[in-house]
Design an enzyme around this catalytic site. Structure first.
Site, PDB file in Angstrom:
ATOM      1  N   SER A 129     -16.513  62.655   9.550  1.00  0.00           N
ATOM      2  CA  SER A 129     -17.490  61.904  10.349  1.00  0.00           C
ATOM      3  C   SER A 129     -17.536  62.535  11.730  1.00  0.00           C
ATOM      4  O   SER A 129     -16.553  63.145  12.178  1.00  0.00           O
ATOM      5  CB  SER A 129     -17.041  60.441  10.474  1.00  0.00           C
ATOM      6  OG  SER A 129     -17.798  59.775  11.464  1.00  0.00           O
ATOM      7  N   TYR A 180      -9.857  54.322  12.307  1.00  0.00           N
ATOM      8  CA  TYR A 180     -10.912  55.032  11.571  1.00  0.00           C
ATOM      9  C   TYR A 180     -11.183  56.399  12.201  1.00  0.00           C
ATOM     10  O   TYR A 180     -11.212  57.429  11.513  1.00  0.00           O
ATOM     11  CB  TYR A 180     -12.195  54.200  11.530  1.00  0.00           C
ATOM     12  CG  TYR A 180     -13.328  54.923  10.845  1.00  0.00           C
ATOM     13  CD1 TYR A 180     -13.311  55.113   9.468  1.00  0.00           C
ATOM     14  CD2 TYR A 180     -14.403  55.453  11.568  1.00  0.00           C
ATOM     15  CE1 TYR A 180     -14.341  55.798   8.828  1.00  0.00           C
ATOM     16  CE2 TYR A 180     -15.437  56.129  10.935  1.00  0.00           C
ATOM     17  CZ  TYR A 180     -15.394  56.297   9.566  1.00  0.00           C
ATOM     18  OH  TYR A 180     -16.402  56.995   8.934  1.00  0.00           O
TER      19      TYR A 180
HETATM   20  N1  LIG Z   1     -22.318  55.260   7.054  1.00  0.00           N
HETATM   21  C1  LIG Z   1     -21.924  55.838   8.163  1.00  0.00           C
HETATM   22  O1  LIG Z   1     -22.372  55.501   9.275  1.00  0.00           O
HETATM   23  C2  LIG Z   1     -20.947  56.982   8.080  1.00  0.00           C
HETATM   24  C3  LIG Z   1     -20.855  57.844   9.187  1.00  0.00           C
HETATM   25  C4  LIG Z   1     -19.966  58.911   9.149  1.00  0.00           C
HETATM   26  C5  LIG Z   1     -19.166  59.100   8.031  1.00  0.00           C
HETATM   27  N2  LIG Z   1     -19.243  58.244   6.982  1.00  0.00           N
HETATM   28  C6  LIG Z   1     -18.345  58.487   5.856  1.00  0.00           C
HETATM   29  O2  LIG Z   1     -19.116  58.726   4.698  1.00  0.00           O
HETATM   30  C7  LIG Z   1     -18.377  58.344   3.537  1.00  0.00           C
HETATM   31  C8  LIG Z   1     -19.252  57.463   2.673  1.00  0.00           C
HETATM   32  O3  LIG Z   1     -19.570  56.302   3.435  1.00  0.00           O
HETATM   33  P1  LIG Z   1     -20.869  55.421   3.175  1.00  0.00           P
HETATM   34  O4  LIG Z   1     -21.497  55.208   4.483  1.00  0.00           O
HETATM   35  O5  LIG Z   1     -21.662  55.956   2.055  1.00  0.00           O
HETATM   36  O6  LIG Z   1     -20.148  54.037   2.764  1.00  0.00           O
HETATM   37  P2  LIG Z   1     -20.547  52.893   1.729  1.00  0.00           P
HETATM   38  O7  LIG Z   1     -22.013  52.724   1.638  1.00  0.00           O
HETATM   39  O8  LIG Z   1     -19.689  51.734   2.144  1.00  0.00           O
HETATM   40  O9  LIG Z   1     -20.030  53.457   0.326  1.00  0.00           O
HETATM   41  C9  LIG Z   1     -18.670  53.670   0.111  1.00  0.00           C
HETATM   42  C10 LIG Z   1     -18.411  54.082  -1.307  1.00  0.00           C
HETATM   43  O10 LIG Z   1     -16.990  54.213  -1.483  1.00  0.00           O
HETATM   44  C11 LIG Z   1     -16.532  53.293  -2.488  1.00  0.00           C
HETATM   45  N3  LIG Z   1     -15.201  52.820  -2.088  1.00  0.00           N
HETATM   46  C12 LIG Z   1     -14.890  52.056  -1.019  1.00  0.00           C
HETATM   47  N4  LIG Z   1     -13.577  51.793  -1.005  1.00  0.00           N
HETATM   48  C13 LIG Z   1     -13.042  52.404  -2.094  1.00  0.00           C
HETATM   49  C14 LIG Z   1     -11.739  52.486  -2.634  1.00  0.00           C
HETATM   50  N5  LIG Z   1     -10.700  51.853  -2.056  1.00  0.00           N
HETATM   51  N6  LIG Z   1     -11.540  53.209  -3.765  1.00  0.00           N
HETATM   52  C15 LIG Z   1     -12.585  53.819  -4.372  1.00  0.00           C
HETATM   53  N7  LIG Z   1     -13.842  53.774  -3.908  1.00  0.00           N
HETATM   54  C16 LIG Z   1     -14.068  53.073  -2.780  1.00  0.00           C
HETATM   55  C17 LIG Z   1     -17.611  52.201  -2.520  1.00  0.00           C
HETATM   56  O11 LIG Z   1     -17.687  51.513  -3.750  1.00  0.00           O
HETATM   57  P3  LIG Z   1     -16.781  50.171  -4.030  1.00  0.00           P
HETATM   58  O12 LIG Z   1     -16.981  49.271  -2.866  1.00  0.00           O
HETATM   59  O13 LIG Z   1     -17.288  49.645  -5.329  1.00  0.00           O
HETATM   60  O14 LIG Z   1     -15.378  50.671  -4.148  1.00  0.00           O
HETATM   61  C18 LIG Z   1     -18.873  53.043  -2.321  1.00  0.00           C
HETATM   62  O15 LIG Z   1     -19.216  53.691  -3.530  1.00  0.00           O
HETATM   63  C19 LIG Z   1     -17.115  57.649   4.059  1.00  0.00           C
HETATM   64  O16 LIG Z   1     -16.032  58.554   4.022  1.00  0.00           O
HETATM   65  C20 LIG Z   1     -17.459  57.309   5.494  1.00  0.00           C
HETATM   66  O17 LIG Z   1     -16.313  57.250   6.317  1.00  0.00           O
HETATM   67  C21 LIG Z   1     -20.121  57.195   6.982  1.00  0.00           C
END
Ligand SMILES: NC(=O)c1ccc[n+]([C@@H]2O[C@H](COP(=O)([O-])OP(=O)(O)OC[C@H]3O[C@@H](n4cnc5c(N)ncnc54)[C@H](OP(=O)(O)O)[C@@H]3O)[C@@H](O)[C@H]2O)c1
Length: 260
Positions: A138, A151
């Protein structure tokens, strides 16, 4: 077109991970989808069906200590050509008030599981002299993050770890890409409790499909470090030149909640 490659994506049922699955499916890669919710995984798999690829789903909580090895064991007999360590979460709040479960949950998923999965799936790739790994960090990883201290620190680890092993593996045939999205419209902010932050309310977030496309391209181009979005790139660069205390103060301002 090569139809035999198999991609393992963690956090594949929603957000950036799910958008990535669509891009891989479009290019005829077989997929292994991992997340906790069986229902959401089944829904994601059914949406991918029209592409005619093989899709396997595994409902696993990767924050549990034995989960990465369990996942690896489940996939014995399957060649994983591409590993996407995407699953991750954050929690908003002051560190002193944060529960042990929230703190260790973030470390277990964002750092420990990512590291273990990389360690487990890397040797077969090295033996084949072929493979790609993408670790989703991130832009949070480029500066300290008051109100989301753990985080931000976990993502700093992912950047450092990924760049280091990319260097170690430079002659191995295996590439490592560290992909850094900025704020993105997914389920992340709601789970983190920072959807009312200045970052998400006023500074603007990108759409997950655009972010995933940036990540997909970075992986395929074997870039070691890629930041999604020109504005995010500029902000990440600026943290290198400003005094650390100023950077940290701005980071807090961005994270603070505002009236929506
Ligand atoms: N969105 C942002 O603003 C942002 C910014 C920078 C970086 N990121 C990074 O991008 C990545 C994806 O984030 P996202 O924004 O797509 O988040 P998201 O919409 O919350 O999706 C997260 C995914 O991970 C799964 N997950 C969560 N906890 C888990 C666990 N303990 N074991 C296995 N699977 C798990 C969730 O499914 P379940 O809940 O069913 O497990 C879902 O498929 C993350 O690493 C996040 O830190 C996000």
């Amino acid at each position: 077109m090569d139809t035999s490659r198999t991609v393992l994506i963690t956090g594949a049922s929603g957000g950036i991970g799910y958008e990535l699955t669509k891009l891989f499916a479009r290019d005829h890669h077989n997929l292994v989808l991992v997340a906790r919710s069986t229902e959401r995984l089944a829904h994601a798999a059914s949406e991918l069906q029209p592409h005619g690829i093989a899709v396997r789903t595994l409902a696993i909580d990767l924050a549990q200590p034995l989960a990465p090895k369990f996942l690896f064991d489940q996939l014995q007999g399957t060649t994983i050509d591409i590993l996407i360590n995407n699953a991750g979460f954050g929690t908003f709040g002051e560190f002193a008030q944060m529960s042990e479960e929230q703190i260790l949950g973030q470390i277990n998923l964002n750092i420990t599981a990512l590291t273990q999965l990389t360690r487990l799936f890397l040797p077969p790739m090295i033996a084949r002299r072929s493979g790609r790994i993408m670790n989703v960090a991130s832009t949070a990883g480029f500066q300290p993050g008051p109100l989301m201290a753990v985080y931000y620190a976990t993502k700093a680890y992912v950047i450092s770890f990924s760049e280091a092993i990319a260097n170690e593996l430079r002659h191995s045939g295996v590439t490592v890409t560290c992909f850094c999205p900025g704020a993105t419209h997914t389920g992340f902010a709601k789970r983190a409790g920072n959807d009312k932050s200045r970052l998400f309310q006023q500074l603007g977030a990108m759409n997950a499909d655009k972010v995933a496309l940036d990540g997909y391209r970075a992986l395929m181009e074997a870039r070691t470090l890629a930041i999604s979005g020109a504005q995010n790139w500029l902000v990440a660069q600026s943290t290198r030149f400003a005094p650390r205390k100023v950077v940290t103060a701005i980071s807090r301002w961005v994270a603070e909640k505002v009236d929506s």
